[in-house]
Design a protein around this motif. Structure first.
Motif, short mmCIF file in Angstrom:
data_model
loop_
_atom_site.label_atom_id
_atom_site.label_comp_id
_atom_site.label_asym_id
_atom_site.label_seq_id
_atom_site.Cartn_x
_atom_site.Cartn_y
_atom_site.Cartn_z
N LEU A 1 0.83 -1.21 0.00
CA LEU A 1 0.00 0.00 0.00
C LEU A 1 0.86 1.26 0.00
O LEU A 1 0.45 2.29 -0.56
N ASN A 2 2.04 1.21 0.60
CA ASN A 2 2.98 2.34 0.47
C ASN A 2 3.34 2.55 -0.99
O ASN A 2 3.45 3.69 -1.46
N GLY A 3 3.54 1.44 -1.71
CA GLY A 3 3.81 1.55 -3.14
C GLY A 3 2.66 2.18 -3.88
O GLY A 3 2.86 2.95 -4.84
N ALA A 4 1.43 1.86 -3.46
CA ALA A 4 0.26 2.46 -4.10
C ALA A 4 0.20 3.96 -3.86
O ALA A 4 -0.19 4.73 -4.75
N VAL A 5 0.60 4.40 -2.67
CA VAL A 5 0.66 5.83 -2.39
C VAL A 5 1.71 6.50 -3.27
O VAL A 5 1.48 7.55 -3.87
#
Length: 430
Positions: free
Chosen positions: A141-145
């Motif tokens: 999810l950090n990658g999605a941000v």
């Protein structure tokens, strides 16, 4: 500025008088963005104006991307990573076994910490694996941000509150660790029972702290090299094991997650701290010299057929019967009678031998900076930058380990670990 328009509902192919509002706004690339389902014109325009304000401020995220499913983004994120093979395998295993069954088809915008924590506490896997699963989800999810698929990661910086059952399981696991250390007499008994080949492997790990992959990847060219440092106007010298590579064992994966062949192969050690030279006490240096003379494989601790041991095989075929005992077997057609033996200390593993070495270091008062270096760990804090092992520290450590060995030999009444005619034999592992 955003503008709104009516969208009439259709029933049985005919337009009705009922309607909702659709908003139109300009996206960063100049194209028109839309969103529908608003109950009033004002709510639609307010939402559209908020999008354009976010675009001007450089913090806009396309709402359509926020509705992308977690599984779709996770697969794309995994293809963009390039960790070691074992790390990739562990991630895919965790995704397929635990994360995807719950989250694969859930839009990322709908993931909340409350739901993620509740799901994590419902898992029946061990507590460490639960933590790893949440950590992997958070990284994805950090990658999605970062890719502007989400405004924020709902899992970032959150700490899981364990249920009572999870706390009890964690406590039981901690209690089980009590058997992860072996007194020196036990180590010597294990080595004798295992025989000179596998017993030398056990003994080496217990008195050097090599990790499993490092021990079976130890090449004879990196064994018993010499450390030489200035000390008291002369040179301090001692034999060392040079650790630069390890044997990795994992199920290979293609970029899309498809399983490939099993890999058991050499690769560089993971961290710069793991790349090190381990000082070897005199008794172990003598035994390793004899071992190298009596074997010819490139790595010192291979199977009898000259291939790398797999961790599970070594545990089942060597450590379990050696430490836990073996029942006798009567002679049957095609098989001779097999002698049994009593347990020594059931449950010991090669990981326990590494714990044993670290415990020995604490017992003899090895200075922390040297203790961390020899174990392949990074010494934390500013002291790790300013302190360095000295020859005096190294000499004290080697003398302490030598004394542990000699005291154990005296306690057992032994003069050698492997007599010319062993008192107990072990069937060669397959």
């Amino acid at each position: 500025m955003a503008w709104a328009e009516k969208v009439y509902k259709v029933r049985d192919g005919k337009q009705t008088k009922q309607f909702t509002w659709k908003v139109n706004y300009k996206k960063p690339d100049g194209t028109k963005g839309t969103a529908s389902g608003f109950p009033t014109k004002k709510t639609a325009e307010d939402w559209g104006n908020a999008q354009e304000a976010a675009i001007r401020a450089g913090r806009w995220v396309d709402p359509s991307l926020m509705q992308r499913t977690f599984g779709s983004w996770a697969r794309e994120w995994m293809q963009g990573q390039a960790p070691r093979g074992t790390t990739t395998t562990r991630r895919w295993d965790r995704l397929e076994a635990d994360i995807f069954p719950e989250w694969e088809n859930v839009p990322m915008a709908q993931i909340t910490w409350y739901d993620a924590e509740s799901w994590a506490n419902s898992l029946t896997i061990d507590d460490v694996s639960v933590t790893h699963a949440l950590s992997l989800m958070s990284s994805i999810l950090n990658g999605a941000v970062d890719a502007k698929h989400l405004l924020v990661n709902p899992l970032a910086g959150r700490r899981r509150r364990r249920t009572a059952a999870a706390k009890e399981a964690l406590q039981a696991k901690e209690e089980a660790k009590e058997n992860q250390y072996a007194p020196p007499e036990v180590v010597l008994q294990l080595a004798r029972r295992a025989g000179p080949l596998d017993g030398m492997h056990i003994l080496t790990v217990a008195f050097t702290g090599l990790r499993w992959g490092e021990s079976i990847g130890l090449h004879r060219d990196n064994t018993l090299l010499t450390r030489s440092e200035h000390y008291d106007g002369a040179q301090f010298e001692c034999p060392v094991l040079r650790v630069v590579e390890e044997v990795a064992e994992y199920q290979s994966r293609k970029p899309d997650g498809t399983k490939g062949p099993l890999v058991v192969a050499l690769e560089p050690v993971k961290t710069k701290e793991s790349k090190r030279r381990i000082d070897v006490p005199p008794f172990l240096a003598d035994l390793l010299r004899q071992h190298m003379e009596q074997t010819s494989t490139p790595q010192l601790f291979m199977t009898r057929s000259g291939v790398f041991w797999r961790r599970g095989n070594f545990g089942r075929q060597v450590m379990k019967p050696v430490s836990g005992g073996k029942k006798p077997a009567a002679a049957v057609r095609g098989h001779a009678k097999k002698e049994g033996w009593e347990p020594i200390m059931p449950g010991l593993t090669m990981r326990a031998m590494r714990h044993t070495h670290d415990t020995y270091q604490a017992q003899i008062g090895v200075k922390p900076i040297l203790e961390f270096e020899q174990a392949g760990h990074k010494y934390p804090g500013i002291k790790g930058r300013y302190q360095h092992p000295t020859p005096q520290m190294r000499r004290e450590r080697l003398e302490g380990l030598q004394e542990i060995y000699e005291r154990a030999m005296r306690a057992l009444g032994w003069t050698e670990i492997w007599p010319a005619k062993p008192t107990t034999t072990q069937d060669p592992p397959k």
